[in-house]
Motif scaffolding. Structure first.
Motif, PDB file in Angstrom:
ATOM      1  N   MET A 102      10.743   1.649   1.311  1.00  9.77           N
ATOM      2  CA  MET A 102       9.758   2.409   2.056  1.00  9.77           C
ATOM      3  C   MET A 102       9.299   3.330   1.318  1.00  9.77           C
ATOM      4  N   LYS A 103       9.651   3.662  -0.019  1.00 11.05           N
ATOM      5  CA  LYS A 103       9.284   4.722  -0.890  1.00 11.05           C
ATOM      6  C   LYS A 103       7.567   4.823  -1.300  1.00 11.05           C
ATOM      7  N   PRO A 104       7.072   3.425  -1.486  1.00  7.06           N
ATOM      8  CA  PRO A 104       5.743   3.536  -1.712  1.00  7.06           C
ATOM      9  C   PRO A 104       4.857   3.870  -0.275  1.00  7.06           C
ATOM     10  N   THR A 105       5.382   3.724   0.833  1.00  6.83           N
ATOM     11  CA  THR A 105       4.818   3.913   2.236  1.00  6.83           C
ATOM     12  C   THR A 105       4.782   5.412   2.252  1.00  6.83           C
ATOM     13  N   MET A 106       5.961   6.095   1.697  1.00  9.41           N
ATOM     14  CA  MET A 106       6.087   7.513   1.828  1.00  9.41           C
ATOM     15  C   MET A 106       4.877   8.305   0.837  1.00  9.41           C
ATOM     16  N   ILE A 107       4.925   7.685  -0.327  1.00  4.53           N
ATOM     17  CA  ILE A 107       4.111   8.085  -1.420  1.00  4.53           C
ATOM     18  C   ILE A 107       2.812   8.382  -0.765  1.00  4.53           C
ATOM     19  N   TYR A 108       2.324   7.315  -0.314  1.00  5.59           N
ATOM     20  CA  TYR A 108       0.900   6.893  -0.068  1.00  5.59           C
ATOM     21  C   TYR A 108       0.621   7.706   1.382  1.00  5.59           C
ATOM     22  N   LEU A 109       1.409   7.919   2.329  1.00  6.27           N
ATOM     23  CA  LEU A 109       1.243   8.819   3.579  1.00  6.27           C
ATOM     24  C   LEU A 109       1.126  10.295   3.112  1.00  6.27           C
ATOM     25  N   LEU A 110       2.101  10.611   2.029  1.00  8.04           N
ATOM     26  CA  LEU A 110       2.066  12.025   1.519  1.00  8.04           C
ATOM     27  C   LEU A 110       0.662  12.266   0.873  1.00  8.04           C
ATOM     28  N   ARG A 147     -12.845   8.353   0.991  1.00  9.23           N
ATOM     29  CA  ARG A 147     -12.721   7.047   0.706  1.00  9.23           C
ATOM     30  C   ARG A 147     -11.198   6.706   0.286  1.00  9.23           C
ATOM     31  N   LEU A 148     -10.526   7.633  -0.630  1.00 13.82           N
ATOM     32  CA  LEU A 148      -9.370   7.639  -1.167  1.00 13.82           C
ATOM     33  C   LEU A 148      -8.303   8.015  -0.301  1.00 13.82           C
ATOM     34  N   THR A 149      -8.603   8.705   0.672  1.00 13.06           N
ATOM     35  CA  THR A 149      -7.492   9.042   1.927  1.00 13.06           C
ATOM     36  C   THR A 149      -7.362   7.890   2.634  1.00 13.06           C
ATOM     37  N   LEU A 150      -8.613   7.028   2.985  1.00 14.80           N
ATOM     38  CA  LEU A 150      -8.419   5.955   3.951  1.00 14.80           C
ATOM     39  C   LEU A 150      -7.447   5.080   3.050  1.00 14.80           C
ATOM     40  N   PHE A 151      -8.017   4.784   2.038  1.00 14.28           N
ATOM     41  CA  PHE A 151      -7.438   3.904   1.004  1.00 14.28           C
ATOM     42  C   PHE A 151      -5.936   3.976   0.897  1.00 14.28           C
ATOM     43  N   PHE A 152      -5.388   5.289   0.799  1.00 17.32           N
ATOM     44  CA  PHE A 152      -4.010   5.713   0.886  1.00 17.32           C
ATOM     45  C   PHE A 152      -3.228   4.922   1.953  1.00 17.32           C
ATOM     46  N   PHE A 153      -4.032   5.595   3.030  1.00 19.01           N
ATOM     47  CA  PHE A 153      -3.158   4.876   4.532  1.00 19.01           C
ATOM     48  C   PHE A 153      -3.389   3.519   4.536  1.00 19.01           C
ATOM     49  N   VAL A 154      -4.239   2.943   4.043  1.00 18.91           N
ATOM     50  CA  VAL A 154      -4.305   1.402   4.132  1.00 18.91           C
ATOM     51  C   VAL A 154      -3.107   0.998   3.219  1.00 18.91           C
ATOM     52  N   LEU A 155      -2.835   1.354   2.085  1.00 20.80           N
ATOM     53  CA  LEU A 155      -1.827   0.986   1.179  1.00 20.80           C
ATOM     54  C   LEU A 155      -0.375   1.151   1.802  1.00 20.80           C
TER      55      LEU A 155
END
Length: 203
Positions: A102-110, A147-155
């Motif tokens: 779950m760690k990458p999820t939390m990182i990209y959401l943060l 764009r990067l904000t959306l990209f992070f949420f997609v990741l």
């Protein structure tokens, strides 16, 4: 977000090794130990958990070395390290690989959330992190940040889908190569934006 004026220059190869080394070691160790089970006390641990247990202190050591050599760590690096320690520690403590996955999820959401807060305030927090590397006009920073904000949420969503529906092998390959390649390709595709909104030398 960060004051980069106090950063000391170090050999780029050494810097890359300190930043990417732990991830490469994690991948190699996982391939070596993934089929093995270890009994410690009365508890059995799969190879993935053992590798995670080694990755956490390695990540701490590499971050400390980077800090000593450069004189600073970015807020993103600090946040990533904290989440590695928390979620990696939980996986080892509870003998449950789901927390580390779950760690990458939390990182990209943060990261996505922080950039999103800046956008709501009419600011680009990304500019404070990358301004020296990518001198852009304000409009360019705002577009890139959106764009990067959306990209992070997609990741974040993609990571959840992968670890919940695919094998651990697939997730490890995705984490090691897929996420890194995804970020690289994202910035590679922003070439026109960098060109259109670049700050001219005379400015």
């Amino acid at each position: 977000m960060d004051d980069t004026t106090n950063e000391k220059k170090i050999n780029p190869t050494l810097k890359f090794a300190l930043e990417m080394g732990p991830i490469i070691v994690f991948f190699a160790a996982y391939l070596w130990l993934r089929e093995r089970t270890f009994t410690i006390g009365d508890t059995e641990y799969e190879g993935f958990i053992i590798v995670t247990a080694g990755f956490v202190p390695l990540m701490i050591a590499s971050s400390l070395a980077l800090w000593r050599l450069t004189g600073k760590l970015s807020k993103m690096q600090v946040a990533t390290l904290v989440l590695v320690v928390i979620f990696g520690g939980l996986s080892v403590w509870l003998n449950d690989d789901r927390f580390f996955k779950m760690k990458p999820t939390m990182i990209y959401l943060l990261f996505g959330g922080l950039l999103g807060v800046g956008l709501l305030r009419g600011e680009s927090y990304l500019k404070y992190v990358m301004d020296e590397m990518l001198p852009l006009k304000h409009e360019g920073w705002m577009i890139l940040t959106r764009r990067l904000t959306l990209f992070f949420f997609v990741l974040a969503v993609l990571n959840e889908v992968i670890w919940r529906t695919q094998s651990t092998d697939t997730w490890v390959y995705f984490k090691t190569f897929g996420l890194t390649a995804g970020v690289f390709i994202f910035f590679l595709t922003q070439g026109k934006l960098f060109q259109d909104y670049a700050v001219e030398e005379e400015d």
